[in-house]
Design an enzyme around this catalytic site. Structure first.
Site: not given
Lengths: 361, 470
Positions: B31, B33, B37-38, B154
């Protein structure tokens, strides 16, 4: 020049606070000038600070007190082998700390991780290299949590390490420590309480830095003694702060100790016992030498246990093959340390103003 | 739909085998990236079969050990628990290649996609109730974080998730704590070279080189998000200069000053102390700022409580900027419509509800991150998914990375985070599969020589193709 300007602009809130303290103090009791530079100042809840900010302070303090982990270190104290492992590991950790200019909290976190790990089931006492690998992984993890720049894993292996490990081996140990400690890598430490007390009491600015520096130095100098493992961070912090107060002759240490014990909710008997142990370490080197002489025999046993497991050394890579020193990174890190120290000086001056204005509550 | 079996790599060298901990999930597909990472969608096999987002942390560059970002994210999420903060369900470790997998409660939506949907499809703004509820819940979660001395660092729309499942429909979750920091010891500067917050949401004190992060940097970001919910486009859409480590960003400051006007010493007393104010004041003064005025950009009445709250969030002086706690007490949240727990559906609906599209799921990428020869096709509803599929860059990797499962044990959530049972001989000694693994490892040229948090900056005006989403 800029620092002076900043300091001048920041003096206003301190003057206001000092004035408030003086006015309040004259109403409650006689002033007793115990020393030339500063008079003991104790803020009260009705001191003139808003309830809002004071409650924030109390809330932070109660959180720190409640988050302290229970002392589970009887295992170390009862096991001479673990005491020796710990002693050597901490000695190495502090050497690397000095080498790279890490801050005190980094070293303290590494010690905390090490103590928690060696008291878990994952620590295997039959492997002589396990203690060093654990210390290495713990210091690396502490640096990642707390430092801005972190050396490579291989570059951590300085200061006469007996074994040298591959990066992948260290990484596996990092993962093992992290999962064993349940990823709880930010424990409450005595430094947490030092920071809180400095913000709470309005020492003059140059005393703040010196006070904190002395508290941290004293703390790091005594924690290799495993007997201190039986004290909670708040007890340890109280004893250390009282000792530093006495050395700096800032005010009456007995009164200060009483105030601290009430504030930090610590047991007076424990504090006194801890304080005695602290005194054992500070006054003279003779006591230190006496204490150091005691483990003479076990060290021999320790050496023997190392030599008897030579077969396990086959997987350890040779020093010349894997150790790569980075001389260029050392000056950068140490220069960084100096800069941080300067920044701390300026940030301390702004401390009260920041805390009062940026209270999240 | 109930298939859930992961596709296997076609590589002849593949020795991939499902790790033991993966047995408890049915994998659905990729869903997202992100930088680290994925992200995969999975469902738990045991009832209730709830959706889980599994975030894989890429292997750090050899020699660095476990990623500091992973350590921080996990250790912080282990400490906190709040309805408006993403829940870390489990941590899985693959000791064979030392990769980490974080299992989160899956959130179907995020503010980035919601805003984009309104901008591109719906054609009009979010309704007042939804904006207020999203903001209210975001502030509740943030107040909790700040009360626990955690700065997120963030905050941006793609990191603000909204739940889609029946139980928690419409609940906001703050996500992505890889850059978060505990500021319990404010004596210490939290300087990571000053480049942390994504640039469009970066506070002016950071842009001017401040070394001391405070929770106020999060509140500036919330102000930017609030404005974006109102206008459906980023408020300060500057271009980031990546050439140097210099935190000074003239274009971003330019975008801010054009709307809010030039900062002055009397309004921001500590401005003179910021490194780049002195160094670059000539550069800044060279630009002429005809202040458009915030009220003209967000189209709010200057006397309205919404405008008052927004302007207090976008206060230049971080010491005067409103806090999360103060914001929650603001008049804006006391007037009708009152904010609710379900940000999408009010208890007494006044307007028609908007149905947001679900995330596209890439079922062609296997768990290792390799894409099969077939072109990727998103499995979702019709035209919307088709268009959005094009927006997501489905990068394929040249070399497969089979997962070699050794020494894995399942970590049961019900039993807490179990420590991994670690056989020393098998684990510590380099094993033969590891040698093969190393030969096939992907190059990670993006990794820094020393651990530094990479900036999450964006270039240009286009939204990122690989926006980090759970």
């Amino acid at each position: 020049m800029a620092l002076e300007e900043e300091e001048e602009s920041q003096n206003a809130p301190f003057c206001v606070l000092d004035g408030l303290f003086c006015e309040e103090e004259s109403e409650f009791h006689e002033q007793v000038d115990l020393c030339d530079e500063s008079v003991e100042k104790f803020p009260f809840l009705n001191l003139g600070l808003s309830d809002h900010d004071m409650l924030w302070d109390d809330d932070e303090l109660s959180t720190l007190i409640s988050k302290q982990e229970p002392c589970l270190y009887d295992e170390i104290l009862d096991d001479e082998f673990l005491v020796l492992c710990r002693e050597k590991a901490l000695d190495w950790i502090f050497k690397v700390k000095s080498h790279y200019g890490f801050n005190s909290l980094t070293a303290l976190l590494a010690v905390n991780y090490f103590d928690r790990f060696i008291t878990s089931r994952k620590f295997q006492t039959d492997k002589p290299w396990m203690s060093q690998l654990t210390a290495l992984a713990c210091l690396s993890l502490a640096a990642k949590v707390e430092e801005i720049r972190v050396p490579f894993l291989l570059d951590f292996q300085v200061e006469e390490a007996r074994y040298v490990f591959e990066a992948k081996t260290i990484q596996r140990m990092e993962l093992l420590v992290l999962s064993t400690l349940d990823w709880r890598m930010h424990p409450v430490t005595p430094i947490s309480f030092f920071d809180h007390i400095i913000r709470r009491y309005s020492f003059k600015s140059h005393h703040q830095l010196e006070f904190l520096s002395r508290c941290e130095s004293l703390l790091l100098s005594i924690i290799p003694d495993s007997r201190f493992l039986s004290f909670s961070p708040s007890v340890l912090a109280t004893a250390i702060m009282v000792s530093v107060i006495r050395d700096l002759k800032m005010c009456d240490e007995a009164v200060y100790q009483s105030q601290l014990m009430t504030l930090l909710k610590v047991d007076s008997e424990k504090v006194n016992k801890c304080y005695e142990l602290v005194l054992d370490h500070s006054p003279s080197k003779k006591r230190m030498m006496n204490w150091m002489q005691q483990p003479a025999s076990p060290i021999g046993v320790f050496d023997a246990s190392f030599s008897s497991d030579s077969s396990n050394e086959s997987w350890v890579v040779s020093a010349s093959a894997s150790v790569s020193s980075s001389p260029s990174s050392e000056p950068l890190l140490k220069r960084r340390r100096v800069q941080e120290q300067q920044m701390r000086l300026s940030s301390i001056n702004r401390m009260f103003f920041d805390v009062l204005s940026s209270s999240p509550r | 739909m109930g298939d859930g079996s992961s596709s296997r790599s076609n590589s002849s060298n593949s020795t991939s085998e499902k790790p033991e901990w993966l047995q408890q999930y049915n994998l659905v597909g990729k869903i997202g990236e992100g930088t680290y990472g994925l992200v995969f969608l999975a469902r738990t096999k045991t009832p209730p079969k709830r959706p889980i987002a599994i975030k894989k942390f890429k292997q750090s560059k050899d020699g660095d050990g476990v990623s500091p970002t992973a350590i921080r994210e996990i250790m912080l999420l282990r400490e906190i628990s709040h309805e408006n903060v993403v829940k870390l369900v489990n941590v899985h470790i693959n000791f064979a290649d030392m990769s980490l997998y974080l299992a989160f409660d899956y959130a179907e939506y995020d503010l980035y996609e919601i805003i984009r949907h309104h901008r591109d499809k719906v054609g009009h703004s979010l309704n007042t109730y939804t904006v207020k509820s999203l903001l209210w819940q975001l502030l509740n979660g943030l107040n909790y974080l700040h009360s626990n001395w955690i700065i997120h660092r963030d905050l941006k729309p793609s990191n603000i998730l909204v739940m889609g499942d029946a139980e928690e429909h419409g609940i906001v979750k703050i996500a992505d704590f890889g850059l978060a920091r505990i500021y319990q010891a404010p004596l210490k500067p939290l300087s990571d070279n000053g480049v942390v917050v994504t640039i469009w949401y970066r506070a002016p004190e950071l842009l001017l080189g401040s070394k001391h992060y405070t929770s106020a940097v999060d509140m500036w970001a919330v102000g930017c998000i609030f404005a974006e919910l109102l206008t459906l486009k980023p408020l300060f859409q500057g271009a980031e200069a990546k050439s140097s480590q210099n935190p000074f960003q003239l274009d971003q400051l330019d975008k801010i000053f054009k709307i809010l006007g030039h900062p002055t010493m009397d309004k921001w007393p500590t401005l003179v102390n910021l490194p780049h104010w002195q160094n670059d004041v000539q550069h800044i003064q060279a630009h002429k700022y005809d202040s458009v005025g915030l009220h003209n950009v967000v189209h709010l009445n200057q006397k309205s409580p919404a405008y008052d709250l927004l302007s207090k969030m976008l206060e230049y002086d971080p010491l005067k900027r409103i806090t999360a706690s103060q914001a929650l007490e603001h008049e804006y949240f006391r007037m009708d419509p009152l904010p609710g727990r379900n940000a999408f559906v009010a208890s007494q609906p006044m307007e028609k509800n908007v149905n947001y599209p679900t995330r596209p799921v890439d079922t062609n990428t296997d768990f290792e991150g390799t894409t099969s020869i077939n072109p990727p096709q998103a499995v979702a509803a019709g035209n919307v998914a088709g268009n959005m599929a094009g927006a997501h860059g489905m990068g394929s990797r040249s070399m497969p990375r089979p997962m070699v499962a050794h020494n894995m044990q399942r970590m049961q959530q019900s039993q807490g985070m179990m420590a991994y049972n670690f056989p020393a001989q098998a684990g510590l000694n380099p094993s033969v599969p590891l040698q093969q693994q190393r030969g096939m490892a992907q190059p990670h040229q993006q990794q820094q020589l020393r651990r530094k948090d990479p900036g999450m900056g964006m270039s240009g005006y286009a939204p990122p193709n690989k926006s980090r989403r759970l």
